[in-house]
Design a protein around this motif. Sequence first.
Motif: not given
Length: 191
Positions: A59-88
């Motif tokens: 299980t990998v964990m990280s941060h991305l950017g500086r979210p407002k810490e109020t919950g999910h923010e689509a622009a700062l989701s790690l989902k695209p990173v997970a998809e990119h990692l899958s390709k790598l």
Amino acid sequence: MSALGPKVSVDDLELAGKRVLIRVDFNVPIKDGVVLDDFRIVSALPTINKCLQAGAIVTVMSHLGRPKETGHEAALSLKPVAEHLSKLLSKPVQFAADCMDAGSVVDALKPGDICCLENLRFYPHEGSKDEPKRLEMATKLASYADLYISDAFGTAHRDAASMTGVPKVMGKGAAGYLLQKEIDYFTKALR
């Protein structure tokens, strides 16, 4: 023992069949759901591959950017990173859409599988100055693993749930290859 003395590294761990939580630094530029520069992701691959090839459940964990810490923010989701990692990795990377409710995703993994947790900083406890709040989050994150590896040199100075809290809760941690490389560099420079 000096702070510059030997550290436990990923090579010192018995990884086969273990659930391994790796703190990485996947704070990468993303535009329209596409990773623009994957240097930080590629830099973490040696540690990730070592664990996967040894038959660990990763299980990998990280941060991305500086979210407002109020919950999910689509622009700062790690989902695209997970998809990119899958390709790598040329293999599926499961995605846990809530880092504090990822038990079912982690539990479904088999040896040699990997998942990526959603952005840690969506929760204010990650960087809270209140240690009990950090440790509350750290306890939840630690519940996903048997072993903890830090491979996030860029955030190693932070007193965060994922950086100092998890190894405190687990009672131990190890350095990944990227972190070990930086420790070795500074050790040589300071001696």
